[in-house]
Motif scaffolding. Structure first.
Motif, PDB file in Angstrom:
ATOM      1  N   MET A 213       6.624  -6.510  19.567  1.00 51.03           N
ATOM      2  CA  MET A 213       7.077  -6.943  20.724  1.00 51.03           C
ATOM      3  C   MET A 213       6.561  -6.350  22.150  1.00 51.03           C
ATOM      4  O   MET A 213       5.990  -4.956  22.135  1.00 51.03           O
ATOM      5  N   LYS A 214       6.324  -6.663  22.684  1.00 49.75           N
ATOM      6  CA  LYS A 214       5.578  -5.851  24.631  1.00 49.75           C
ATOM      7  C   LYS A 214       6.120  -6.366  25.293  1.00 49.75           C
ATOM      8  O   LYS A 214       7.149  -7.440  25.434  1.00 49.75           O
ATOM      9  N   ASP A 215       6.234  -5.892  26.463  1.00 49.49           N
ATOM     10  CA  ASP A 215       7.140  -5.731  27.894  1.00 49.49           C
ATOM     11  C   ASP A 215       6.090  -6.902  28.607  1.00 49.49           C
ATOM     12  O   ASP A 215       5.092  -5.696  29.284  1.00 49.49           O
ATOM     13  N   LYS A 216       6.445  -8.185  28.896  1.00 47.74           N
ATOM     14  CA  LYS A 216       5.343  -8.428  30.196  1.00 47.74           C
ATOM     15  C   LYS A 216       5.296  -7.553  31.667  1.00 47.74           C
ATOM     16  O   LYS A 216       3.787  -7.991  32.234  1.00 47.74           O
ATOM     17  N   ASP A 217       5.999  -7.159  31.845  1.00 47.86           N
ATOM     18  CA  ASP A 217       6.096  -5.899  33.091  1.00 47.86           C
ATOM     19  C   ASP A 217       5.618  -4.599  32.542  1.00 47.86           C
ATOM     20  O   ASP A 217       6.053  -4.076  33.951  1.00 47.86           O
ATOM     21  N   CYS A 218       5.696  -4.676  31.764  1.00 39.67           N
ATOM     22  CA  CYS A 218       4.893  -2.889  31.219  1.00 39.67           C
ATOM     23  C   CYS A 218       3.496  -2.387  31.492  1.00 39.67           C
ATOM     24  O   CYS A 218       2.691  -3.427  30.600  1.00 39.67           O
ATOM     25  N   ILE A 219       3.594  -0.963  32.535  1.00 39.45           N
ATOM     26  CA  ILE A 219       2.179  -1.335  32.926  1.00 39.45           C
ATOM     27  C   ILE A 219       0.793  -0.627  31.647  1.00 39.45           C
ATOM     28  O   ILE A 219       0.189  -0.608  31.516  1.00 39.45           O
ATOM     29  N   PHE A 220       2.343  -0.082  30.266  1.00 35.72           N
ATOM     30  CA  PHE A 220       1.378   0.739  29.588  1.00 35.72           C
ATOM     31  C   PHE A 220       0.517  -0.682  28.592  1.00 35.72           C
ATOM     32  O   PHE A 220      -0.101  -0.160  27.623  1.00 35.72           O
ATOM     33  N   CYS A 221       2.077  -1.345  28.703  1.00 30.38           N
ATOM     34  CA  CYS A 221       1.329  -2.609  27.189  1.00 30.38           C
ATOM     35  C   CYS A 221       0.161  -3.658  28.246  1.00 30.38           C
ATOM     36  O   CYS A 221      -0.184  -3.537  26.702  1.00 30.38           O
ATOM     37  N   LYS A 222       0.289  -3.247  29.586  1.00 32.48           N
ATOM     38  CA  LYS A 222      -0.994  -4.202  29.624  1.00 32.48           C
ATOM     39  C   LYS A 222      -2.447  -2.943  29.156  1.00 32.48           C
ATOM     40  O   LYS A 222      -3.166  -3.497  28.925  1.00 32.48           O
ATOM     41  N   ILE A 223      -2.258  -2.236  29.534  1.00 34.67           N
ATOM     42  CA  ILE A 223      -2.957  -1.286  29.505  1.00 34.67           C
ATOM     43  C   ILE A 223      -3.059  -1.326  27.841  1.00 34.67           C
ATOM     44  O   ILE A 223      -4.778  -1.604  27.721  1.00 34.67           O
ATOM     45  N   ALA A 224      -2.730  -0.292  27.232  1.00 30.57           N
ATOM     46  CA  ALA A 224      -2.851  -0.835  25.819  1.00 30.57           C
ATOM     47  C   ALA A 224      -3.216  -2.701  24.795  1.00 30.57           C
ATOM     48  O   ALA A 224      -4.444  -2.031  24.177  1.00 30.57           O
ATOM     49  N   ASN A 225      -2.780  -3.460  25.156  1.00 27.75           N
ATOM     50  CA  ASN A 225      -3.177  -4.098  24.904  1.00 27.75           C
ATOM     51  C   ASN A 225      -4.660  -5.054  25.875  1.00 27.75           C
ATOM     52  O   ASN A 225      -5.104  -6.376  25.842  1.00 27.75           O
ATOM     53  N   GLY A 226      -5.130  -4.068  26.875  1.00 30.39           N
ATOM     54  CA  GLY A 226      -6.553  -4.555  27.349  1.00 30.39           C
ATOM     55  C   GLY A 226      -6.738  -5.942  28.585  1.00 30.39           C
ATOM     56  O   GLY A 226      -7.522  -5.961  29.001  1.00 30.39           O
ATOM     57  N   GLU A 227      -4.910  -5.866  28.836  1.00 33.52           N
ATOM     58  CA  GLU A 227      -5.238  -7.086  30.206  1.00 33.52           C
ATOM     59  C   GLU A 227      -5.455  -6.315  31.711  1.00 33.52           C
ATOM     60  O   GLU A 227      -5.886  -6.388  32.554  1.00 33.52           O
ATOM     61  N   ILE A 228      -5.060  -4.743  31.871  1.00 37.05           N
ATOM     62  CA  ILE A 228      -6.165  -3.835  33.093  1.00 37.05           C
ATOM     63  C   ILE A 228      -7.058  -3.124  32.056  1.00 37.05           C
ATOM     64  O   ILE A 228      -7.123  -2.622  30.928  1.00 37.05           O
TER      65      ILE A 228
END
Length: 138
Positions: free
Chosen positions: A1-16
């Motif tokens: 599961m990923k949290d769409k509002d979590c900055i570390f989820c975004k970094i970890a998954n290459g979005e940031i």
């Protein structure tokens, strides 16, 4: 599961974008943007876990071996004399991003100490009482 509002989820998954040191199916390891020392890295699971208590046991089993791998690379590549492995849980413990992560902080000879404390001196009775309370909570 990923949290769409979590900055570390975004970094970890290459979005940031980040300076990535290592990546596999479970983790991305990046350089910290606010480092405690040169080479300070963060291990970020690609799945969202709020803290250590929420961490999946299968993911947890992979964290320390990965921390050792990153720490050894920091020592080899940067000449670090050692490294700290730091993981905070809860605001009072210093957690500021509520996505489980581990800091790998290289330590250099003569550099300021980062992870230190003044040892307490509890009585034998206090240790026994504290131990009893913790065992009961298990």
């Amino acid at each position: 599961m990923k949290d769409k509002d979590c900055i570390f989820c975004k970094i970890a998954n290459g979005e940031i974008p980040s300076t990535t040191l290592y990546e596999d199916e479970d983790f991305r390891v990046i350089l910290d943007l606010g480092p405690g020392s040169k080479g300070h890295a963060l291990i970020l699971p690609k799945e969202h876990f709020r803290d250590l208590n929420a961490l999946d046991p299968a993911v947890a089993a992979k964290v320390l071996p990965l921390a050792a791998k990153i720490g050894a690379a920091q020592m080899k590549a940067l000449g670090a004399a050692g490294y700290n492995v730091v993981q905070n849980n809860g605001t009072e413990a210093g957690q500021t991003v509520f996505h489980f992560h581990v800091h790998i902080i290289p330590r250099y000879a003569g550099a300021p100490k980062i992870v230190t404390w003044t040892p307490g001196s509890p009585s034998k009775e206090e240790l026994a009482e504290t131990g009893s309370r913790i065992r009961e909570a298990l």
